[in-house]
Enzyme design. Sequence first.
Site, mmCIF file in Angstrom:
data_model
loop_
_atom_site.group_PDB
_atom_site.id
_atom_site.type_symbol
_atom_site.label_atom_id
_atom_site.label_comp_id
_atom_site.label_asym_id
_atom_site.label_seq_id
_atom_site.Cartn_x
_atom_site.Cartn_y
_atom_site.Cartn_z
ATOM 1 N N GLY A 157 0.824 -1.199 0.000
ATOM 2 C CA GLY A 157 0.000 0.000 0.000
ATOM 3 C C GLY A 157 0.858 1.249 0.000
ATOM 4 O O GLY A 157 2.083 1.189 -0.140
ATOM 5 N N GLY A 215 5.248 3.753 4.816
ATOM 6 C CA GLY A 215 5.868 3.445 6.096
ATOM 7 C C GLY A 215 5.029 3.770 7.304
ATOM 8 O O GLY A 215 5.524 3.718 8.431
ATOM 9 N N GLU A 248 9.956 -2.740 3.567
ATOM 10 C CA GLU A 248 9.107 -2.498 2.402
ATOM 11 C C GLU A 248 9.934 -2.034 1.207
ATOM 12 O O GLU A 248 9.722 -2.486 0.079
ATOM 13 C CB GLU A 248 8.034 -1.461 2.733
ATOM 14 C CG GLU A 248 6.967 -1.967 3.686
ATOM 15 C CD GLU A 248 6.016 -0.891 4.169
ATOM 16 O OE1 GLU A 248 4.970 -1.231 4.718
ATOM 17 O OE2 GLU A 248 6.339 0.303 4.008
#
Length: 204
Positions: free
Chosen positions: A72, A85, A93
């Site tokens: 996302g 984050g 990520e």
Amino acid sequence: MAAEAAAALVESGMRVGLGTGSTVAYLVPALAERHLDLRCVATSPHTEASARALGIAVGPFTVDRLDLAIDGADQVSSEGWLVKGGGAALTREKLVAVTADRFVVIADSSKPVETLHPPVPLELLAFGLESTLARLKHARLRDVPPSPDGGVIADYTGPIDRPADLAAWLEATPGVVEHGLFPPELVTTVLIGRGNSVEAIEMG
């Protein structure tokens, strides 16, 4: 719907990176429903536990290439920059995203913005933390647990006039492990859920 569209991109036999956060919480069940033979890497213990509970195979990050990563975003700018984050797993990520041949971002209609705005998540070393915060000037600690790898989570709260310049400055600041600015060249596709439809924006 964006999560379901992203899950439809996954094919049996793929090595897939699974992101972290509220949007990814929709992805994992959609992926599990397809009953594919996958090898997945999760960017947080929460995502890993959720995926395993639904029968998705998740292993250690011991590969040098992933076919696809899905995650996302907190913000998606008109130029393709991301702020990520918010779930405190930004370092993992970004590492998973850069390892993937394709990085697909899923978002709802509140995430696209004309220009990025603060806050930008940061992961900082605990060692010398006061020194790092003093040099960053525009940063505040977030009242959350450490990152999955023990880093201190904070937010940059200063201006974001030029994301590339800010990213370079943060990367050059000792004590900053990682920041939540993701450049457009890292992103392949952005899937935005709008009501009963999904808008696909191809970035590269």
